[in-house]
Design a protein around this motif. Structure first.
Motif, PDB file in Angstrom:
ATOM      1  N   GLY A   1      58.588  28.422 102.068  1.00  0.00           N
ATOM      2  CA  GLY A   1      58.778  29.310 101.198  1.00  0.00           C
ATOM      3  C   GLY A   1      58.989  28.301  99.632  1.00  0.00           C
ATOM      4  O   GLY A   1      57.997  28.794  98.840  1.00  0.00           O
ATOM      5  N   LYS A   2      59.876  27.515 100.079  1.00  0.00           N
ATOM      6  CA  LYS A   2      61.050  26.624  98.746  1.00  0.00           C
ATOM      7  C   LYS A   2      59.587  25.318  99.310  1.00  0.00           C
ATOM      8  O   LYS A   2      59.068  24.973  97.766  1.00  0.00           O
ATOM      9  CB  LYS A   2      61.874  26.435  99.355  1.00  0.00           C
ATOM     10  CG  LYS A   2      62.610  25.814  98.838  1.00  0.00           C
ATOM     11  CD  LYS A   2      64.147  25.196  98.723  1.00  0.00           C
ATOM     12  CE  LYS A   2      64.781  24.619  98.012  1.00  0.00           C
ATOM     13  NZ  LYS A   2      66.049  23.992  98.454  1.00  0.00           N
ATOM     14  N   ILE A   3      58.908  24.904 100.579  1.00  0.00           N
ATOM     15  CA  ILE A   3      58.109  23.821  99.862  1.00  0.00           C
ATOM     16  C   ILE A   3      56.755  24.475  99.619  1.00  0.00           C
ATOM     17  O   ILE A   3      55.838  23.152  98.557  1.00  0.00           O
ATOM     18  CB  ILE A   3      57.626  23.643 101.660  1.00  0.00           C
ATOM     19  CG1 ILE A   3      59.162  22.865 101.981  1.00  0.00           C
ATOM     20  CG2 ILE A   3      56.863  22.033 101.311  1.00  0.00           C
ATOM     21  CD1 ILE A   3      59.316  22.273 103.480  1.00  0.00           C
ATOM     22  N   CYS A   4      56.243  25.975  99.674  1.00  0.00           N
ATOM     23  CA  CYS A   4      55.138  26.136  99.268  1.00  0.00           C
ATOM     24  C   CYS A   4      55.799  26.445  97.012  1.00  0.00           C
ATOM     25  O   CYS A   4      54.427  27.086  96.995  1.00  0.00           O
ATOM     26  CB  CYS A   4      55.011  27.710 100.000  1.00  0.00           C
ATOM     27  SG  CYS A   4      54.044  27.387 101.609  1.00  0.00           S
ATOM     28  N   GLY A   5      56.682  26.831  97.090  1.00  0.00           N
ATOM     29  CA  GLY A   5      56.915  26.628  95.620  1.00  0.00           C
ATOM     30  C   GLY A   5      56.736  27.721  95.516  1.00  0.00           C
ATOM     31  O   GLY A   5      56.598  28.653  93.686  1.00  0.00           O
ATOM     32  N   ILE A   6      57.467  29.087  96.339  1.00  0.00           N
ATOM     33  CA  ILE A   6      57.712  30.490  96.114  1.00  0.00           C
ATOM     34  C   ILE A   6      58.634  30.711  96.389  1.00  0.00           C
ATOM     35  O   ILE A   6      59.853  30.347  96.759  1.00  0.00           O
ATOM     36  CB  ILE A   6      56.697  31.237  97.034  1.00  0.00           C
ATOM     37  CG1 ILE A   6      57.112  31.402  98.517  1.00  0.00           C
ATOM     38  CG2 ILE A   6      55.686  31.172  96.813  1.00  0.00           C
ATOM     39  CD1 ILE A   6      56.293  32.432  99.260  1.00  0.00           C
ATOM     40  N   SER A   7      59.153  31.815  95.791  1.00  0.00           N
ATOM     41  CA  SER A   7      61.125  32.089  95.757  1.00  0.00           C
ATOM     42  C   SER A   7      61.138  33.013  97.105  1.00  0.00           C
ATOM     43  O   SER A   7      62.516  33.427  96.754  1.00  0.00           O
ATOM     44  CB  SER A   7      61.262  33.327  94.335  1.00  0.00           C
ATOM     45  OG  SER A   7      60.396  33.818  94.377  1.00  0.00           O
ATOM     46  N   VAL A   8      60.223  33.139  97.686  1.00  0.00           N
ATOM     47  CA  VAL A   8      60.599  34.704  99.302  1.00  0.00           C
ATOM     48  C   VAL A   8      59.787  33.231 100.613  1.00  0.00           C
ATOM     49  O   VAL A   8      59.362  32.721 100.273  1.00  0.00           O
ATOM     50  CB  VAL A   8      59.855  35.627  98.917  1.00  0.00           C
ATOM     51  CG1 VAL A   8      60.594  36.443  97.661  1.00  0.00           C
ATOM     52  CG2 VAL A   8      58.145  35.641  98.952  1.00  0.00           C
TER      53      VAL A   8
END
Length: 83
Positions: free
Chosen positions: A67-74
């Motif tokens: 999720g972090k790599i994808c730029g989302i907070s979940v």
């Protein structure tokens, strides 16, 4: 971090099992990422479709990391770089 994960940060992508599965079915997924700690039933079909279609599959340590790599907070169970 692998070059595939670096590419995931900046490339057009899908995030989540449903969107990723749709991208694979439509032939748009180039590289698919699956979190190792995903529930097996969530990612089983995605892994199977990748094997059938010869799509590169990259395993990431955790849903939180993906999720972090994808730029989302979940957390994310799967993602794909799409064309």
């Amino acid at each position: 971090m692998s070059s595939d994960l670096e590419a995931l940060k900046t490339s057009p992508k899908t995030v989540g099992a449903r969107q990723t599965a749709q991208a694979i079915q439509k032939g748009k997924a180039k590289i698919v990422f699956v979190a190792k700690d995903s529930d097996e039933w969530v990612v089983r079909d995605i892994i199977e479709m990748c094997k059938q279609k010869g799509i590169k599959l990259v395993f990431v340590d955790s849903k939180k990391e993906l999720g972090k790599i994808c730029g989302i907070s979940v957390a994310a169970s799967s993602a794909a770089i799409i064309e």
